[in-house]
Design an enzyme around this catalytic site. Sequence first.
Site, PDB file in Angstrom:
ATOM      1  N   CYS A   1       0.815  -1.222   0.000  1.00  0.00           N
ATOM      2  CA  CYS A   1       0.000   0.000   0.000  1.00  0.00           C
ATOM      3  C   CYS A   1       0.848   1.270   0.000  1.00  0.00           C
ATOM      4  O   CYS A   1       0.653   2.169  -0.831  1.00  0.00           O
ATOM      5  CB  CYS A   1      -0.973  -0.008   1.179  1.00  0.00           C
ATOM      6  SG  CYS A   1      -0.200   0.082   2.814  1.00  0.00           S
TER       7      CYS A   1
ATOM      8  N   HIS B   1      -2.628   1.355   6.806  1.00  0.00           N
ATOM      9  CA  HIS B   1      -2.978   1.224   5.386  1.00  0.00           C
ATOM     10  C   HIS B   1      -3.204   2.606   4.784  1.00  0.00           C
ATOM     11  O   HIS B   1      -3.574   3.555   5.482  1.00  0.00           O
ATOM     12  CB  HIS B   1      -4.236   0.378   5.202  1.00  0.00           C
ATOM     13  CG  HIS B   1      -4.492  -0.011   3.788  1.00  0.00           C
ATOM     14  ND1 HIS B   1      -3.718  -0.937   3.111  1.00  0.00           N
ATOM     15  CD2 HIS B   1      -5.419   0.420   2.887  1.00  0.00           C
ATOM     16  CE1 HIS B   1      -4.168  -1.072   1.872  1.00  0.00           C
ATOM     17  NE2 HIS B   1      -5.186  -0.261   1.709  1.00  0.00           N
TER      18      HIS B   1
ATOM     19  N   HIS C   1      -5.885   1.701  -4.465  1.00  0.00           N
ATOM     20  CA  HIS C   1      -4.962   1.214  -3.430  1.00  0.00           C
ATOM     21  C   HIS C   1      -4.533  -0.219  -3.720  1.00  0.00           C
ATOM     22  O   HIS C   1      -5.129  -0.913  -4.547  1.00  0.00           O
ATOM     23  CB  HIS C   1      -5.616   1.309  -2.037  1.00  0.00           C
ATOM     24  CG  HIS C   1      -6.704   0.314  -1.785  1.00  0.00           C
ATOM     25  ND1 HIS C   1      -6.888  -0.321  -0.573  1.00  0.00           N
ATOM     26  CD2 HIS C   1      -7.697  -0.170  -2.585  1.00  0.00           C
ATOM     27  CE1 HIS C   1      -7.922  -1.137  -0.635  1.00  0.00           C
ATOM     28  NE2 HIS C   1      -8.439  -1.067  -1.833  1.00  0.00           N
TER      29      HIS C   1
END
Length: 379
Positions: free
Chosen positions: A294, A342, A354
Amino acid sequence: MASHRKPRSPRVVPGPAVGLTTAALTSVALLSQSATAAPEKPRPSLEEVRKKVDGLYHEAGVATQKYNAAKERADTQRRKVDGLLDDVARRTEKLNEARAELGSFAAAQYRTGGVSGTATLLLADDPAQYFDQTQLMHRLTGRQKKAVDDYQSQQLSTARKRAEATRSLAKLTGSQRSLKSAKQDVQAKLGTARALLSQLTAKEKARLAAIEKKKEEEARRKAAALARKQAEERERREREERENDEGGAGGGEETPGTPGGASAAQGEQALAFARQQIGKPYVWGATGPDSFDCSGLTLAAWKAAGITLPRTTWDQVKTGTTIPVSEARPGDLVFFYDDISHVGLYLGDGTMVHAPKPGADVREESIYYMPIHSVVRPG
């Protein structure tokens, strides 16, 4: 006369009685074992498995950021060690040159029959103490004195750099241990998650997919609500701008400016890069070009826009201006969970691009799929 009657045979106990006794003992033993055996652990429910797997993926995400941080430290320390070792090599070469020059002076004094003070210097345990002898100091020429000073200076600086390199090597070893530990942690959590999923039946996997679909639909519904709110806000601002234009320049109040940070054009550039990566696999620790985690995706995307971000989510969240979710624009960083483990790039209308988790590809998704921590505009 001897008797001709046959002797009596000994009485034999019938066999069935022994068999019954053995069977009875066996039954008692089995009943005893059944009574003392621990009850079989119940199979976890599908909801329990889902929560456990989600938790493991989340923990793996946290461990991935720890791995990224450890790798960044190790890489930085390795570059420092390499630089120090190169510096030590250069200084050692200069030290050898200074030693060679002193040796030439010693040889010259020997040939002329003079007292070889320089030779004595080379054999001394403490050159500084030796030079406290004023008699030798007066005997040295200016060139010899400079050569001795250079030798002492190079010897001292080389020793210091060697000690610094040794300390840096120790730090590098510690960083490498942290890197190995973080890597093992990620692998262990992902392995446990895969093992849990592999135990599900086909019917359970179908039910799990249905639960996931319902979660995605709820996230899309929230994204659509945010999109409507943002559209209404844009219309309000455009209406105010038209009214101000019709009222004449300077006739109305100033419209609040947009928050600081990178330009809208840079955000669009970062987002365009991220969208080009859609379909590439998530791989923990990866920063491209064939796979990403990420924070690796956000790092590469903003690098394409001319802005360098740190490696981890924990550092990326500090490098910019915090923006209300309702004011997010394309390219802004959206962070998730209380532990900020994240991150994705805002796409618009409540969605993002993402790299989700192991086993998934880079994709577009609602920002409400996970609990939002904050939105940050880099720059």
